[in-house]
Every structure is written in C-alpha cells, then in structure tokens.
Design a protein around this motif. Structure first.
Motif, PDB file in Angstrom:
ATOM      1  N   LYS A   1       7.055   6.335  -9.274  1.00 57.65           N
ATOM      2  CA  LYS A   1       6.257   5.552  -8.333  1.00 57.65           C
ATOM      3  C   LYS A   1       6.353   6.058  -6.900  1.00 57.65           C
ATOM      4  CE  LYS A   1       6.418   1.372 -11.168  1.00 57.65           C
ATOM      5  NZ  LYS A   1       6.745  -0.066 -11.223  1.00 57.65           N
ATOM      6  N   ASN A   2       7.538   6.463  -6.473  1.00 56.94           N
ATOM      7  CA  ASN A   2       7.697   6.916  -5.084  1.00 56.94           C
ATOM      8  C   ASN A   2       6.827   8.132  -4.787  1.00 56.94           C
ATOM      9  OD1 ASN A   2       9.496   4.890  -4.460  1.00 56.94           O
ATOM     10  ND2 ASN A   2      11.316   6.125  -4.896  1.00 56.94           N
ATOM     11  N   GLU A   3       6.726   9.034  -5.765  1.00 59.56           N
ATOM     12  CA  GLU A   3       5.907  10.229  -5.566  1.00 59.56           C
ATOM     13  C   GLU A   3       4.422   9.870  -5.478  1.00 59.56           C
ATOM     14  OE1 GLU A   3       6.674  13.259  -8.412  1.00 59.56           O
ATOM     15  OE2 GLU A   3       8.796  13.492  -7.854  1.00 59.56           O
ATOM     16  N   ILE A   4       3.998   8.918  -6.297  1.00 60.19           N
ATOM     17  CA  ILE A   4       2.592   8.491  -6.271  1.00 60.19           C
ATOM     18  C   ILE A   4       2.269   7.851  -4.925  1.00 60.19           C
ATOM     19  CG2 ILE A   4       0.831   7.073  -7.376  1.00 60.19           C
ATOM     20  CD1 ILE A   4       1.916   9.371  -9.101  1.00 60.19           C
ATOM     21  N   LYS A   5       3.157   6.992  -4.449  1.00 52.70           N
ATOM     22  CA  LYS A   5       2.928   6.330  -3.156  1.00 52.70           C
ATOM     23  C   LYS A   5       2.862   7.348  -2.020  1.00 52.70           C
ATOM     24  CE  LYS A   5       4.805   1.733  -4.134  1.00 52.70           C
ATOM     25  NZ  LYS A   5       5.768   0.690  -3.718  1.00 52.70           N
ATOM     26  N   LYS A   6       3.742   8.330  -2.071  1.00 53.48           N
ATOM     27  CA  LYS A   6       3.749   9.363  -1.035  1.00 53.48           C
ATOM     28  C   LYS A   6       2.444  10.151  -1.057  1.00 53.48           C
ATOM     29  CE  LYS A   6       6.498  13.249   0.707  1.00 53.48           C
ATOM     30  NZ  LYS A   6       7.708  14.095   0.486  1.00 53.48           N
ATOM     31  N   GLU A   7       1.968  10.473  -2.264  1.00 53.91           N
ATOM     32  CA  GLU A   7       0.719  11.221  -2.425  1.00 53.91           C
ATOM     33  C   GLU A   7      -0.469  10.458  -1.844  1.00 53.91           C
ATOM     34  OE1 GLU A   7      -2.111  12.841  -6.104  1.00 53.91           O
ATOM     35  OE2 GLU A   7       0.007  12.394  -6.464  1.00 53.91           O
ATOM     36  N   LEU A   8      -0.435   9.126  -1.947  1.00 54.13           N
ATOM     37  CA  LEU A   8      -1.549   8.296  -1.477  1.00 54.13           C
ATOM     38  C   LEU A   8      -1.366   7.813  -0.042  1.00 54.13           C
ATOM     39  CD1 LEU A   8      -2.208   6.110  -4.667  1.00 54.13           C
ATOM     40  CD2 LEU A   8      -3.383   8.182  -3.939  1.00 54.13           C
ATOM     41  N   GLY A   9      -0.270   8.208   0.591  1.00 55.83           N
ATOM     42  CA  GLY A   9      -0.040   7.812   1.978  1.00 55.83           C
ATOM     43  C   GLY A   9       0.355   6.362   2.137  1.00 55.83           C
ATOM     44  N   ILE A  10       1.038   5.816   1.130  1.00 49.90           N
ATOM     45  CA  ILE A  10       1.476   4.421   1.175  1.00 49.90           C
ATOM     46  C   ILE A  10       2.903   4.368   1.710  1.00 49.90           C
ATOM     47  CG2 ILE A  10       1.966   2.362  -0.208  1.00 49.90           C
ATOM     48  CD1 ILE A  10      -0.235   3.367  -2.150  1.00 49.90           C
ATOM     49  N   ASN A  11       3.103   3.619   2.758  1.00 43.75           N
ATOM     50  CA  ASN A  11       4.404   3.545   3.414  1.00 43.75           C
ATOM     51  C   ASN A  11       5.330   2.548   2.730  1.00 43.75           C
ATOM     52  OD1 ASN A  11       3.498   5.344   5.491  1.00 43.75           O
ATOM     53  ND2 ASN A  11       2.460   3.607   6.475  1.00 43.75           N
ATOM     54  N   ASP A  12       6.629   2.733   2.947  1.00 41.03           N
ATOM     55  CA  ASP A  12       7.612   1.780   2.428  1.00 41.03           C
ATOM     56  C   ASP A  12       7.320   0.394   3.001  1.00 41.03           C
ATOM     57  OD1 ASP A  12       8.873   3.787   1.060  1.00 41.03           O
ATOM     58  OD2 ASP A  12      10.427   4.120   2.587  1.00 41.03           O
ATOM     59  N   GLY A  13       7.363  -0.604   2.145  1.00 40.77           N
ATOM     60  CA  GLY A  13       7.141  -1.975   2.599  1.00 40.77           C
ATOM     61  C   GLY A  13       5.697  -2.424   2.530  1.00 40.77           C
ATOM     62  N   GLU A  14       4.761  -1.486   2.334  1.00 33.75           N
ATOM     63  CA  GLU A  14       3.351  -1.880   2.215  1.00 33.75           C
ATOM     64  C   GLU A  14       3.085  -2.440   0.818  1.00 33.75           C
ATOM     65  OE1 GLU A  14       0.509   0.617   5.181  1.00 33.75           O
ATOM     66  OE2 GLU A  14       1.180   1.705   3.396  1.00 33.75           O
ATOM     67  N   ILE A  15       2.387  -3.565   0.765  1.00 33.81           N
ATOM     68  CA  ILE A  15       1.995  -4.173  -0.501  1.00 33.81           C
ATOM     69  C   ILE A  15       0.717  -3.487  -0.982  1.00 33.81           C
ATOM     70  CG2 ILE A  15       1.352  -6.312  -1.667  1.00 33.81           C
ATOM     71  CD1 ILE A  15       4.262  -6.137  -0.636  1.00 33.81           C
ATOM     72  N   VAL A  16       0.715  -3.080  -2.254  1.00 33.62           N
ATOM     73  CA  VAL A  16      -0.414  -2.313  -2.791  1.00 33.62           C
ATOM     74  C   VAL A  16      -1.331  -3.219  -3.600  1.00 33.62           C
ATOM     75  CG1 VAL A  16      -1.121  -0.352  -4.210  1.00 33.62           C
ATOM     76  CG2 VAL A  16       1.018  -0.244  -2.894  1.00 33.62           C
ATOM     77  N   PHE A  17      -2.577  -3.331  -3.141  1.00 27.78           N
ATOM     78  CA  PHE A  17      -3.632  -4.001  -3.888  1.00 27.78           C
ATOM     79  C   PHE A  17      -4.560  -2.923  -4.445  1.00 27.78           C
ATOM     80  CE2 PHE A  17      -2.744  -7.037  -0.291  1.00 27.78           C
ATOM     81  CZ  PHE A  17      -1.991  -7.927  -1.050  1.00 27.78           C
ATOM     82  N   SER A  18      -5.156  -3.173  -5.603  1.00 29.71           N
ATOM     83  CA  SER A  18      -6.008  -2.137  -6.196  1.00 29.71           C
ATOM     84  C   SER A  18      -7.240  -2.724  -6.866  1.00 29.71           C
ATOM     85  CB  SER A  18      -5.213  -1.302  -7.209  1.00 29.71           C
ATOM     86  OG  SER A  18      -4.747  -2.105  -8.279  1.00 29.71           O
ATOM     87  N   PHE A  19      -8.244  -1.861  -6.973  1.00 26.25           N
ATOM     88  CA  PHE A  19      -9.499  -2.166  -7.667  1.00 26.25           C
ATOM     89  C   PHE A  19      -9.889  -0.931  -8.458  1.00 26.25           C
ATOM     90  CE2 PHE A  19     -14.032  -1.296  -7.804  1.00 26.25           C
ATOM     91  CZ  PHE A  19     -14.573  -2.458  -8.335  1.00 26.25           C
TER      92      PHE A  19
END
Length: 370
Positions: free
Chosen positions: A195-213
């Motif tokens: 998961k950490n690698e995916i978040k980094k790839e998408l530019g998602i910072n630590d602590g950000e809540i991820v919503f998706s569609f």
C-alpha cells in the motif's frame, strides 16, 4: 451444450458486461468442462478480428456502427450477413443475451425464433435509463416499451443481476425471472498489495484519507455530486482518486479546476484491473454516487472484497447488499457530505457469497432447465 452469448460488448472492450460474462462463464467452464461457449459480439472497437480464441472463449465479431460514444451499436449490412452465416454454420443449444435496450438482445430473440433456439436473457438494469438529456431518456423509454419489452417477453427466462432488476423486468413483461446475482473473483481482489508504494506513486501523503470512484464518467454516475460534497467536507485531509473515462470527463475536470480542487483529485483514466485493485485496497472509502438504474454494482462488490468501506446511493441492487448506514439518498449532496464526514461509522461488508464459484452453479441450473 453449446452456448452462444450474443452481446454488444466483450473483450477487448472493458466494462461491466464484459467482466460479468468473463467472470460467470469463466467459473462455469472451469466447473463444467462439457460446456462449449462462443461469444458473438459487435466489433465496437473496429478490430476487424472476426474470429479469435481468448482464454476459454471463442470470439466471433460482426461489423457494427457505433453511436453516442460507443454507448449504443447496431450491425452494418455486412455485420448482419456475418451474423446469419455464424448461425447457419453452427448449431447452438442456447442463446444468452445481455441488457434489454441493446439491439444485440433484440437480434438474439429474432435469431432464436428463426433457428428454434431458446433465449436466456440476462438483465442488468433496474429501471429506465437516466441520462440528463430528456430526449435521450424519452427515446430510451420508448425503446424499453417496444423492442425492450419484446425481448423480455419472448425470452425463455430472464436472469436479473439483483432482485430489483427482476422486479423491473416483470413490469416490462418478463414471464419467468430468476435472480442470478452479479459476482466477483474474490481471491483476486483480496490479493495483498504494497500500500505505501501505491500511495507514493499516486502522490498521496501520510495522513490523507483516500476516497475513490471507479466507473464510466457520465452524468448519471454522479461523480460530480461527490466532488460537490467533498468541497464542503470539513476537518478531513483527503484525496479523491477517480478511475474511468467517458463523455463527461472533460466537464468534470473543468468543475474541479473552477473549484480549485486539483491538488485533491486524481484522474486516473482507464486502468487495468490490477491497478484498480491497488487503488481499492488503499481506499478508506469507496463511493458509488450513481443515480442511474443500477442493477448490482460490480464495483461495490470489488471494493468490499478489496477491504474498502463502501458508501452508495440508494439505487438498485446497492440496497440489497449494504446496511442502512452505508447508504444515502441519491442526489442529496448534504446527506452525502455528512456520510463522507462520518466515514469511520460506515461498516465493511462480507461479499464471499458473491464469488463466481457460488454464482455459477445457480446459473448452470438455469441452463439445464431450458
């Protein structure tokens, strides 16, 4: 038993019907090797590969003409001749069609009558088409009460992907209905990713809540409602990941730009299912904001299997699988915002009963019965 699936969409076209056919029949063929399945499909992408083998499936394509951004298609004169030749050269025991408002389903009934082949129709919609354009909705409703009704009335049995779909099919004249739920390959969606690698790839910072569609970007899927609700969300640092493409994407990007939300919203475009799995597994909340006539949203099943919480509008089959706290009134932006802000209270659900391995046996019983 030799089955002809007559459909508007299949590989390499990626959408819900393609995934449904691939998932259901893949599990069916694995469990019942005596079956032979051929997919007869409109060549909506212009491949001109009139016949090929794809996995367990033999695909036969017919030339077609597309309308409304490939939302609708009909065979050309050449395509109709190709279709006649396919049925003249092959002896099928059953025809399986999909969705009453596609012309391929009407043709399935016509060819079924001509060659004395029973038709098992699979219906994916739980109501009339919702588009936003009143003329399109009027034309679609007229089609439903003419050729669509003809398709449902003349099918040997109509399999609805949810109970709400079956009820709608009966209103349009279906004589015999059976609920065969939409399904998923649960093992695939549960396969762990980093998961950490995916978040980094998408530019998602630590602590950000991820919503998706995940889905087609058209007005009736309601992605614009999610953006409007997120603009009003307070006390949450969030990122909204949008997977999919469609005629409304450019307009949606303009909305995001006008609201100055570019830093919080990531448009991913079309993605392979492996990447979709990655996104769903890092999602804190998957949001289905559709106000269309949903049958049984595959994405809710996939997101749940991937471990995400799911929030959905109260349309179609969603109400059959999600508890009340996971639902909101379609198009109600304030209620949607409140649910997003209270995402911690939304429950995860177990969708193991929707695994294709379980669904296929019920469908096999239907095939044997006709």
């Amino acid at each position: 038993m030799k089955i002809a699936i007559l459909t508007t969409y299949f590989f390499p076209e990626e959408n819900g019907i393609t995934r449904y056919i691939e998932g259901l029949y893949g599990a069916l063929l694995e469990a019942h090797g005596e079956l032979e399945v051929e997919v007869i499909v409109f060549d909506t992408l212009g491949t001109q590969k009139w016949q090929e083998k794809w996995g367990q499936f033999t695909i036969r394509r017919i030339e077609s003409r597309q309308f409304m951004g490939r939302t609708y298609a009909v065979p050309t004169l050449k395509g109709y001749r190709q279709l006649k030749k396919i049925f003249n050269d092959n002896k099928y025991d059953i025809i399986n069609t999909h969705t009453r408002f596609f012309f391929s389903s009407f043709l399935g009934i016509k060819f079924g009558k001509k060659y004395d082949i029973p038709v098992v129709h699979t219906e994916h919609g739980s109501g009339y088409v919702q588009h936003g354009n009143l003329l399109v909705e009027l034309v679609a409703k007229t089609y439903d009460h003419t050729l669509g009704k003809y398709t449902l009335k003349n099918s040997k049995i109509v399999c609805g992907v949810s109970e709400s779909v079956c009820e709608f099919a009966k209103k349009l004249g279906a004589k015999k209905v059976q609920t065969i739920y939409n399904g998923i390959d649960a093992a695939f969606w549960q396969e762990n990713v980093i998961k950490n690698e995916i978040k980094k790839e998408l530019g998602i910072n630590d602590g950000e809540i991820v919503f998706s569609f995940v889905g087609r970007i058209v007005p009736s899927k309601g992605c614009q409602d999610v953006i409007e609700a997120l603009e009003k969300v307070k006390n949450i640092s969030w990122k909204f990941v949008v997977v999919g493409d469609g005629i409304f994407r450019k307009k949606l990007e303009e909305i995001v730009s006008n609201k100055k939300l570019e830093d919080g919203i990531v448009f991913m475009g079309m993605q392979k299912k492996e990447m979709i799995r990655n996104i769903l597994q890092i999602s804190d909340l998957f949001i289905n904001a559709s106000f269309a006539s949903e049958g049984m949203p595959t994405t809710i099943l996939e997101a749940s299997a991937a471990g995400a919480k799911c929030l959905s509008s109260d349309m179609g089959g969603s109400v059959e699988i999600l508890p009340e706290e996971n639902l909101y009134t379609a198009k109600n932006i304030d209620e949607l915002r409140e649910k997003i802000e209270g995402y911690r209270d939304i429950k995860k659900i177990n969708v193991s009963r929707f695994d294709w391995k379980n669904i296929q046996e019920k469908f096999y019983d239907v095939l044997k019965s006709v």
